[in-house]
Every structure is written in C-alpha cells, then in structure tokens.
Write an enzyme that holds these catalytic residues in place. Structure first.
Site, short mmCIF file in Angstrom:
data_model
loop_
_atom_site.label_atom_id
_atom_site.label_comp_id
_atom_site.label_asym_id
_atom_site.label_seq_id
_atom_site.Cartn_x
_atom_site.Cartn_y
_atom_site.Cartn_z
N LYS A 280 58.24 32.81 33.64
CA LYS A 280 57.26 32.84 32.57
C LYS A 280 57.99 32.95 31.23
O LYS A 280 58.90 33.78 31.07
CB LYS A 280 56.33 34.02 32.76
CG LYS A 280 54.95 33.88 32.13
CD LYS A 280 54.01 34.96 32.63
CE LYS A 280 52.60 34.73 32.10
NZ LYS A 280 51.65 35.75 32.60
N GLU A 366 38.05 42.41 41.62
CA GLU A 366 36.93 43.17 41.06
C GLU A 366 35.98 43.69 42.13
O GLU A 366 35.40 44.78 42.00
CB GLU A 366 36.16 42.31 40.05
CG GLU A 366 36.90 42.04 38.77
CD GLU A 366 37.91 40.92 38.85
OE1 GLU A 366 38.63 40.66 37.87
OE2 GLU A 366 37.99 40.26 39.93
N ARG A 394 32.19 39.09 39.08
CA ARG A 394 32.72 38.81 40.41
C ARG A 394 32.52 39.98 41.37
O ARG A 394 32.74 39.83 42.56
CB ARG A 394 34.21 38.45 40.30
CG ARG A 394 34.42 37.18 39.49
CD ARG A 394 35.83 36.68 39.53
NE ARG A 394 36.75 37.51 38.77
CZ ARG A 394 37.94 37.10 38.37
NH1 ARG A 394 38.35 35.89 38.67
NH2 ARG A 394 38.73 37.89 37.67
#
Length: 629
Positions: A280, A366, A394
């Site tokens: 990244k 979640e 969610r």
C-alpha cells in the site's frame, strides 16, 4: 505518454514489459500529483498499479468483467478506461466518482463502496454467463481486509461448492483501512511466507509422468503424496480445502510474476485464487511507511514533505465522542468499546491505547460486532459500538433479532450520520433514523453541537433500559464552549432555542443552523418562528407536541435524513395516532433518491436544505403574514 489521451485499455495488451514499467511510473506520478490537490484514496491505488495493468493486459473489458472490492482502489482502472482527464474533479460535485460507477463507464460493472460484495456479484455474473452460453472471463479483485467480511466467506463457500469458473485476485497488502485483524489475516500471513506451492506441485506431477510405463499410474496414485506436500509447504490450506486452486503468493509489483500467474488462473478450470502481495502506498515514501492508515484516504497534502494540509478548527465530533467515552471509562469499568475495522475513523484508537483490554476491533464484521455487543450486555457490561451510519446497515438483522428484541443495553455511537460529502451515495448516512425508529425498545438521540454530544454520551452510558443510539455527523464541531461537568439529559424532552408565535420548526443536529438563520431573517419580516432542538428522534416529546397542537401553530420538520420514515414521519404519525387532523405540517429532508458526491454545502443547495428554502416553506405555511410584510 499523455494519460489523458487514453480512451480504452486495449492498448496495454500490446505493451512490452519495459513499456508497462514506464507506464506504471507515469501513473504513480500522476496520482501523487493530482491527489495532492483533490485528496482521495492514495495508498490503495499506488499499491495496485502493476496489478491493474496486468489485469487489463489479460482481460478484455468490458466483454470480460473485472470487479473491484473495495472500489476505492479503482483510480488506475479509471485512468486506463479513459477518465484521466476528469481527475481534477475527483470526488467533487458533479465530478469523477471515487468508486466504480456503472453509469460513468461501461468498464465499471459493479459498484463497491462497501466491502465484501465482489465475490457474490462475480458468482452471479458467472452463473449468468454459463446460462447464456457465453465465454467472457470474470475476475474479482478483493482486498485481504474485505475478505474478512462474512459475506465474502459465504460466497467463497458457495463458489467452491459449485466449482464455478472464475478467478479471484486476493490483493493482500495487510491493511484495509487500519491494519487488519483476525484469524483469517493470520492464515494469509502464513501463506505469505510459504513460497509457491502450486509451482512445486506441478513440477512434481510433471516429473512423475515422465517415468516410463508407470508414470501415469504413479501420477494418479500420488494425490495423497501431493496432499501431504500441500500441508508441508503451506500451513493451513484454507482455500484449497474450500475447492479453489490456490496460486501464490505472487509479487504484486513484478509484471512477469503477475502475468504468468493471473494467466494460469484465468485458463484453469474451476475457481482459482491468485494471492497477490502488494505494498500500500508503493512508490511514495510517506504512504509506504504509513502504519496507521492515514494515507488510505486523506485530503490535500504537500508532495515534497508528505505533510497533510489541515485547517485548524474545533475538535471533530468523533474525537469528542472518543474522549468522552475515555473519561467515562475511567470511572465505569462496564464500558467496552467495539469497532468494525475503523479504529482511526471513529477515534477509538485513542480509547484502545488507554484501555487495550476493553477495546475490540473485530474487522469488517458489523453483524458480529452487533451481536457481540449484545452478548456483552447480557453479562452486565456496557458495550459501545462505534460505527458509521451506512456500515451499521450490514448488521440490521442483528439489531432487530439480537439486540432490540432482547432489549439489551447496547450503545450505538453512529458516526457519519447525515451527508458525508466526497465519498458519495454509498456513504451518505441518511437512512439510520428510518431503519432504527420502528424497532421496539430503541431510543435515538442527536446533539445540536459538540458540547451537547458529550452530555448525550454520558446520558446514553447511564441509560440501562435497553438499546440507545447517539448519532453525530462527520467533521468538526462549531467551537462552542465545552462544559467541565457532564450532565444527564432527559430522554424524550426537547428544548426551545428561539421562540415564536407564528410557526414552529422542529429540527435537530446539523439542520439547526439553517433553522436559526431562517428564523432570524423571518423575524425582520414580522414572521416569528419558534425553533426547537428536537434532540430525541425517538421517543418524541409528546408534551411539547400536545402544546403545539393546542396552539394550532403550523409545523415544519427539518432533518438531514431520509424524508420517508424518519423524524418528520414520526411527527405525522403522532398526530394521526392521537386523532389530531387539523394541524398544518410540512416536512423537509433528504428526497427519495441516492445523493451523489460533492461538498456538503453543495449538496444542501441541490436538495433544498438551506435557510432560504426553509424561509420559502414558512412563507407557504403563513402566507397572510408574508403578504402584510
């Protein structure tokens, strides 16, 4: 080359390795330069430059399908599909979306603002392909963070069972937004260190088959030997046990390694996982060295130093929430904080630093976080789940079945409630009042400013009669004075901020400034409008509503939430249910459509949530006053 002249990705199929390497550097330079002005998801996109070029070299979009999960890593894809000339307006109003968008390009086949959906979508597309008898190829690029989401694991299970022909590119950079957590992340860590199992396995099979006369028979009976080799070479062959051919780990910044493995995977029958290791922030030192997730998504920055350009201002609502929770946790050992892969965004990283044993980052999960909070509550703890409004969606079944139905003492700290701006329609937190309000036992609060937020968090922690949600917006507060002593607010009681005898505006949170501005301007026209801080969306202040009924004042409800089913609907329902049908009521809020990206003030203007439009609504409610003025 001039990246703005690119119209179609087909040209990369004819590029040499040297040309691809040069193009990769040009793309990195372009992104670093453009995003220093606009901001955006720099780290994820610098990490997938070679991977994106390799995919477009081997897949012929839009006939072939590439799905990106999460979609913030599609900037390179957007450049290669003819949108480089739009990057000056990236994430700006009416400009280029920061996520895949189907009506933006035929090369964007699936919209992924939230994580973990790509594999299910890819499975659906692959089944449709097979039913239609076509031969297009399908690749789903999923990050190692997104792979921890339960939906992705459900899809893996089904794809492996069906043995569907599709390729999954596991983009493993060891981070989603914050550093990844969980056992699956540990599995991937072991896989990173094991070398290339598939190549060794294929070489052994090739050598066995070369043995004269007995080679074929030995090859067919050597499967058990190769299975033993599998476990010897790769610790915990998670993916192969689920029915996938596993390739990798692959160097995500080496074109030869990428091309050979992705092509092998594309041409292999059945489902394949190509495990690609990327860095990244690759190519820009400040982003490469980021261990906290700062360079995942950010505003403008100085290229030379990597200094993020920040405007001084009042504390963010998220920071006020976290500092208040820390303060309370020092006195209340029941408090346990949870986040779903957003410790930085919710500012719970600060809480976790002080209380490492009472803070849990569960990953992109979640559903699990919601039910885990419920479990904590059954044992006398005070769980606080800090979650973005759109991400709580969610965990909806768990809200209904596990928390509200059992009336458990869980505090939902709902961050990014309301319009969030640049992230656009997948992140606008405008539905939570509507999807929470009709749940029995749930209470919903929203503060008018950062000082009231700290009192609300205190109130919600003290509340022990069931679930309660405190919602607050993205961004900074107003700079109001912060009280030293926390106080408990009476849930279900509103406050009058400005009095008036001609009409009443019932509002809360971020809409209070527009209401106050309109009321003050109207007073100069002899129209006196009361402004009420309706800080409790559920329960309503029924005593005040009764007073308004007796006064027979027209009422305007004003909210930064979906008009259908939210606060204004609750007020209408109250008067209907109490048999009051004569009072005049109008409503303002988010219209029945998805709101795209742009600055919050621009979006307010687009949808009519401004002081000027509030005044126009009041004029319509008290027309004779307007005429006398």
């Amino acid at each position: 080359m001039d990246l703005k002249t690119i119209k179609d990705p087909a040209f990369v199929q004819a590029c040499s390795r040297k040309e691809l390497e040069g193009l990769a550097q040009e793309i990195r330079d372009f992104l670093i330069s453009k995003l220093s002005v606009t901001g955006g998801h720099l780290g994820p996109n610098l990490g997938v430059v070679e991977l994106t070029l390799a995919l477009h070299s081997l897949y012929h979009t839009p006939k072939d399908k590439i799905i990106w999960d999460v979609g913030h890593q599609t900037y390179v894809h957007k450049i290669l599909t003819g949108r480089a000339d739009q990057f000056d307006r990236l994430r700006k109003y009416k400009g280029l979306c920061g996520f895949p968008k189907r009506d933006e390009s035929e090369h964007d086949v699936w919209e992924t603002g939230h994580s973990s959906t790509s594999l299910s979508a890819a499975m659906g597309m692959a089944v449709a392909r097979d039913l239609k008898g076509s031969n297009d190829q399908i690749a789903a690029v999923i990050g190692d963070g997104a792979l921890t989401g339960g939906m992705a694991l459900e899809a893996l299970n089904h794809i492996g069972h069906e043995q569907t022909n599709l390729t999954i590119i596991l983009n493993d950079n060891e981070m989603s937004i914050a550093p990844n957590v969980g056992a699956l992340h540990s599995v991937l860590g072991r896989l990173r260190t094991t070398g290339k199992y598939q190549k060794v396995k294929d070489d052994i099979e090739f050598l066995i088959k070369k043995i004269p006369a007995f080679g074929g028979r030995l090859a067919s009976t050597a499967e058990r030997v190769k299975d033993s080799l599998k476990y010897l070479l790769v610790s915990g062959m998670f993916f192969e046990e689920m029915g996938f051919t596993y390739l990798g780990p692959v160097d995500g910044h080496d074109f030869d390694d990428l091309m050979s493995n992705i092509k092998y995977g594309r041409d292999t029958k059945g489902p394949v996982i190509v495990h690609v290791l990327t860095k990244k922030g690759k190519g820009y030192a400040p982003a490469e060295n980021d261990a906290k997730g700062t360079w995942h998504g950010l505003g403008p920055y100085k290229i030379e130093s990597g200094e993020v350009v920040k405007k001084p201002g009042p504390p963010a609502y998220s920071a006020v929430f976290s500092s208040t929770l820390q303060r309370l946790a020092r006195q209340d050992e029941r408090i346990v904080a949870l986040t779903a892969a957003m410790p930085g965004g919710t500012k719970l990283d600060q809480f976790g630093a002080e209380f490492p044993d009472r803070m849990f980052d569960v990953g992109i999960a979640e559903q699990h976080a919601t039910t885990m909070a419920g479990g904590l509550a059954t044992q006398g703890m005070k769980p606080v789940f800090a979650v973005y409004s759109t991400f709580l969606q969610r965990g909806y079944d768990q809200l209904v079945h596990d928390v509200c139905r059992q009336n458990l003492n869980v505090l939902f700290a709902i961050d990014r409630a309301g319009l969030v701006g640049a992230d656009g329609e997948t992140h606008q937190g405008v539905f939570d009042i509507a999807y929470l309000r009709h749940l029995p036992n749930m209470k919903i609060l929203m503060p008018k400013d950062e000082n009231e937020l700290q009192h609300m968090i205190y109130t919600a922690v003290q509340y022990d009669d069931g679930p309660i949600a405190v919602r607050y917006p993205r961004g900074n507060g107003y700079g109001v004075e912060m009280d030293d002593n926390l106080k408990e607010l009476e849930i279900g009681k509103w406050e009058v901020l400005r009095d008036g005898k001609d009409a009443t505006i019932l509002t809360f949170g971020t809409m209070i400034p527009a209401a106050m501005e309109a009321s003050k301007a109207l007073s100069e026209q002899n129209i006196h409008v009361r402004v009420v801080n309706a800080r409790s969306a559920k329960p309503l202040d029924e005593d005040m509503l009764q007073e308004l009924q007796e006064e027979n004042q027209p009422i305007l409800t004003l909210e930064e939430a979906a008009l259908k089913g939210s606060f204004g609907s609750a007020v209408l329902e109250h008067y209907h249910d109490t048999g009051c049908h004569h009072i005049v009521i109008d409503r303002m809020g988010i219209p029945d459509r998805y709101i795209e990206h742009g600055s919050v003030p621009e979006l307010y203007k687009e949808i009519g949530l401004t002081a000027e439009e509030v005044m126009n609504k009041i004029y319509a409610l008290v027309p004779r006053k307007q005429q006398r003025a």
